[in-house]
Every structure is written in structure tokens, then in C-alpha cells.
Design a protein around this motif. Sequence first.
Motif, PDB file in Angstrom:
ATOM      1  N   ALA A  55     -18.282 -52.210   5.927  1.00 22.17           N
ATOM      2  CA  ALA A  55     -17.372 -53.358   5.985  1.00 22.17           C
ATOM      3  C   ALA A  55     -15.939 -52.903   5.840  1.00 22.17           C
ATOM      4  O   ALA A  55     -15.033 -53.407   6.504  1.00 22.17           O
ATOM      5  CB  ALA A  55     -17.727 -54.352   4.877  1.00 22.17           C
ATOM      6  N   ARG A  56     -15.730 -51.926   4.964  1.00 15.93           N
ATOM      7  CA  ARG A  56     -14.379 -51.434   4.754  1.00 15.93           C
ATOM      8  C   ARG A  56     -13.849 -50.773   6.021  1.00 15.93           C
ATOM      9  O   ARG A  56     -12.700 -50.934   6.393  1.00 15.93           O
ATOM     10  CB  ARG A  56     -14.375 -50.433   3.587  1.00 15.93           C
ATOM     11  CG  ARG A  56     -12.999 -49.952   3.232  1.00 15.93           C
ATOM     12  CD  ARG A  56     -12.973 -49.249   1.881  1.00 15.93           C
ATOM     13  NE  ARG A  56     -13.913 -48.173   1.798  1.00 15.93           N
ATOM     14  CZ  ARG A  56     -14.956 -48.163   0.971  1.00 15.93           C
ATOM     15  NH1 ARG A  56     -15.173 -49.177   0.161  1.00 15.93           N
ATOM     16  NH2 ARG A  56     -15.784 -47.151   0.958  1.00 15.93           N
ATOM     17  N   ALA A  57     -14.729 -50.028   6.699  1.00 10.61           N
ATOM     18  CA  ALA A  57     -14.289 -49.335   7.912  1.00 10.61           C
ATOM     19  C   ALA A  57     -13.892 -50.325   8.998  1.00 10.61           C
ATOM     20  O   ALA A  57     -12.966 -50.077   9.777  1.00 10.61           O
ATOM     21  CB  ALA A  57     -15.407 -48.421   8.408  1.00 10.61           C
ATOM     22  N   LEU A  58     -14.616 -51.467   9.071  1.00  8.46           N
ATOM     23  CA  LEU A  58     -14.316 -52.445  10.105  1.00  8.46           C
ATOM     24  C   LEU A  58     -12.971 -53.122   9.877  1.00  8.46           C
ATOM     25  O   LEU A  58     -12.264 -53.469  10.817  1.00  8.46           O
ATOM     26  CB  LEU A  58     -15.429 -53.508  10.145  1.00  8.46           C
ATOM     27  CG  LEU A  58     -16.774 -53.037  10.707  1.00  8.46           C
ATOM     28  CD1 LEU A  58     -17.815 -54.120  10.519  1.00  8.46           C
ATOM     29  CD2 LEU A  58     -16.634 -52.667  12.182  1.00  8.46           C
ATOM     30  N   SER A  59     -12.626 -53.337   8.589  1.00 10.65           N
ATOM     31  CA  SER A  59     -11.422 -54.108   8.294  1.00 10.65           C
ATOM     32  C   SER A  59     -10.212 -53.236   7.985  1.00 10.65           C
ATOM     33  O   SER A  59      -9.122 -53.737   7.818  1.00 10.65           O
ATOM     34  CB  SER A  59     -11.695 -55.017   7.086  1.00 10.65           C
ATOM     35  OG  SER A  59     -11.987 -54.228   5.961  1.00 10.65           O
ATOM     36  N   ARG A  60     -10.417 -51.957   7.907  1.00  9.40           N
ATOM     37  CA  ARG A  60      -9.393 -51.088   7.358  1.00  9.40           C
ATOM     38  C   ARG A  60      -8.518 -50.449   8.414  1.00  9.40           C
ATOM     39  O   ARG A  60      -8.996 -49.897   9.398  1.00  9.40           O
ATOM     40  CB  ARG A  60     -10.098 -50.001   6.545  1.00  9.40           C
ATOM     41  CG  ARG A  60      -9.256 -48.852   6.127  1.00  9.40           C
ATOM     42  CD  ARG A  60     -10.114 -47.924   5.303  1.00  9.40           C
ATOM     43  NE  ARG A  60      -9.354 -46.779   4.850  1.00  9.40           N
ATOM     44  CZ  ARG A  60      -9.763 -45.969   3.919  1.00  9.40           C
ATOM     45  NH1 ARG A  60     -10.912 -46.162   3.327  1.00  9.40           N
ATOM     46  NH2 ARG A  60      -9.039 -44.940   3.552  1.00  9.40           N
ATOM     47  N   ALA A  61      -7.236 -50.522   8.218  1.00 13.81           N
ATOM     48  CA  ALA A  61      -6.294 -49.787   9.053  1.00 13.81           C
ATOM     49  C   ALA A  61      -5.983 -48.480   8.347  1.00 13.81           C
ATOM     50  O   ALA A  61      -6.110 -48.374   7.134  1.00 13.81           O
ATOM     51  CB  ALA A  61      -5.023 -50.601   9.262  1.00 13.81           C
ATOM     52  N   ARG A  62      -5.596 -47.482   9.106  1.00 11.41           N
ATOM     53  CA  ARG A  62      -5.264 -46.185   8.510  1.00 11.41           C
ATOM     54  C   ARG A  62      -4.100 -46.313   7.532  1.00 11.41           C
ATOM     55  O   ARG A  62      -3.105 -46.965   7.817  1.00 11.41           O
ATOM     56  CB  ARG A  62      -4.895 -45.192   9.607  1.00 11.41           C
ATOM     57  CG  ARG A  62      -6.080 -44.587  10.342  1.00 11.41           C
ATOM     58  CD  ARG A  62      -6.698 -43.463   9.520  1.00 11.41           C
ATOM     59  NE  ARG A  62      -7.722 -42.778  10.276  1.00 11.41           N
ATOM     60  CZ  ARG A  62      -7.485 -41.707  11.013  1.00 11.41           C
ATOM     61  NH1 ARG A  62      -6.270 -41.212  11.090  1.00 11.41           N
ATOM     62  NH2 ARG A  62      -8.464 -41.127  11.671  1.00 11.41           N
TER      63      ARG A  62
END
Length: 352
Positions: A53-60
Amino acid sequence: MAKETIAGLAKRLGISKASVSYALNGQPGVSELTRRRVLDLAEELEWYPSSSARALSRARAGVVGMVVSADPVLIGTEPYYMGLLTGIETALAERDMALMLRMVGKDPAQERRTYERWAGERKVDGVLVFDHLHDDPRPALLDRLGLPFVLHGAPASDLPATFSGTTTDHAVDAATIVDHLHAGGHRRIAHVSGPRTFLHEEERVRGVRERGAGYGMHVTQYEANYALEAGHRAVLSLLRAPADHPITAVVFGNDLMSMGGLLALREVGLRCPEDVAIVSWDDSLHCQLASPTVTALSRNPGMQGRVAAELLLAVLDSGTIHTRSMPASELVARASTALGRAHHATDGRRAD
């Protein structure tokens, strides 16, 4: 037991789900008190946001993290770390990324909390891990937090195939040093290592002992902590120890301890290399400017830092897992081991 949800955390704390989400993700909208309550409960329950979930919502974030568990004063004065950081910064600057450095002393709990905070607040994209320990808990923690990482400087046998990292053959470096001392006529030497809780130091200790045994040399081991004062104490202790044939050479785990060793020899009226020769496991300007100049291993920390950073960038870009073996170190022979034959000391050499 089912994994707790954000709704479950909110119910336990008597606050809204939005407040929990803001606190976990480092977003504005909640007080620092509320944020701390949420993070403390999450830590108590060993609860972490799902990495998918974090990877889907996370920007660099554009930031790489590095936690150093050592005395900040030591880090600031040890050239090896400065060279390592220079190499890391060079690689990151080419990608317009930054390095977030935290020095946490010797408290493992503080290091763990730093990683948890970085993951929860999305402050870093990945981390570089140094100074591997026996049964090191950090890789499993970082994997659970969903933080990509690279292990630097691990013995090849201790780097799992599923991890990216750099490896060093410490036995080869140990053999280079012991061969040099044996060729100079030394048969009784001491090895002043760094903390043996670090896997790389355990490998060095084993390497020096086994190579020395192959030559029939007597090796005295002494554990220290990399500081200049530790090298000073080590030499005074080694010289006080009763022995029919005192040591004629000392191998130090880094350059700062080597400098402390030189100071101790001067204090007790001994000459280097005529009475006791010295070798440093790290080369630096200290070794080049000392009197006498100190024989040392050139390990190229700038190159090592750059490689470690590039491996992490590859993980962040494509998930690619790579292992890179660092080249064997080169011995730079200087005046501290210049004698062709080791002098045999007498009891009168020992410190008072």
C-alpha cells in the motif's frame, strides 16, 4: 492474531482514522502529541503500514538514509568514514538525491526507532547498512518495514542471495599484513582490533590468527574501539604484559588507533620501528604525516561508498539485486615497518 488495521488503531486511541493515517505518514493535520501516541502504539503492537500500500501511494523522497551506531566524535575524526561518505554523496549527487545521516551512539533501540520513523514518515527511499553484527536484526526489520537497503562490507559468506550488498575478503587483507611483517622478521605480533561484535572484525581477527599460525608466529589479540585513546591504552597494556619475548609489531584496526599507539611508544621511550613496528588497517593523511610515517592498507573508501550507493539506486530503480566484491586492499609500506629484521626486545622494554 489478525494484523491490526488503521481503524483498529483509531478505536484504541479514541481518535479518527484520518488522524491515525496523518500520524503514520508524517503528514500535517495532527498535533505532535497525537502523532507520538499513534507511533508509540504502532511500535508496541509491532504494526507497520503494508509495504504494497505504501508503494502505491508513495512518491520518491529523493533521500537515502544512513544510520551510524558510533560516537559522533569518533565518526567526525575517522578518515575512513569521511571517505566513505564522500563516495556516497558523489553517487547520489549525480542523481540529484540527498543523504540523511543519523548518528545514534551505541543504543540499538534508537537505531531501530530511526528506521521505523523514516519508514512511517516516508522520509527516505532506502538505506545503507554498515558494520554487520552477529545475528543482526536490522535486515529483517528493514524488510518488514518495506525499506529497500544495501549491506556494505559484509563477509561474502554472510550476505544472503536475496540482499544487495558489497563484500570484502578480510582474510586476504589479513594475509597481506601478516606476510609483510613475517618478511620483516617479526615472529611475535599483536593485533588491536575494533569491537568483535562486528562480523568484519571477527573475520579480521581470524585471518590474522590463522595466517600467523601458518608461519609459526605468536599473535596476541586485543579488542578496542577505534578511538585514538584506545590505541594508546592497548600499547601500554601490551607492553606491561609479562613475556619472555615481547611483541615486535602491532597491527591496529584503523589509523586513529595507530596514532595512539605511536604516542604510547614515545611516552615509554621506545622507537618505531626499531623497537616496535606498526601497521594500520586503514590508510589516511594521518598515516602519511605521522613520524614515522605508518605502513597501512589502502582500501579506497571513496570507491566503496560510491559502489554501495549505486547498488542501492539500482534497487530503487528496478528492484535489481546485485553483489559486488570489493578489490583486495594494497599495502603501502612506510617507515613504521622499514627494518629488514625485527629486533628482539628484552624485559627492560616494558612500560612501567
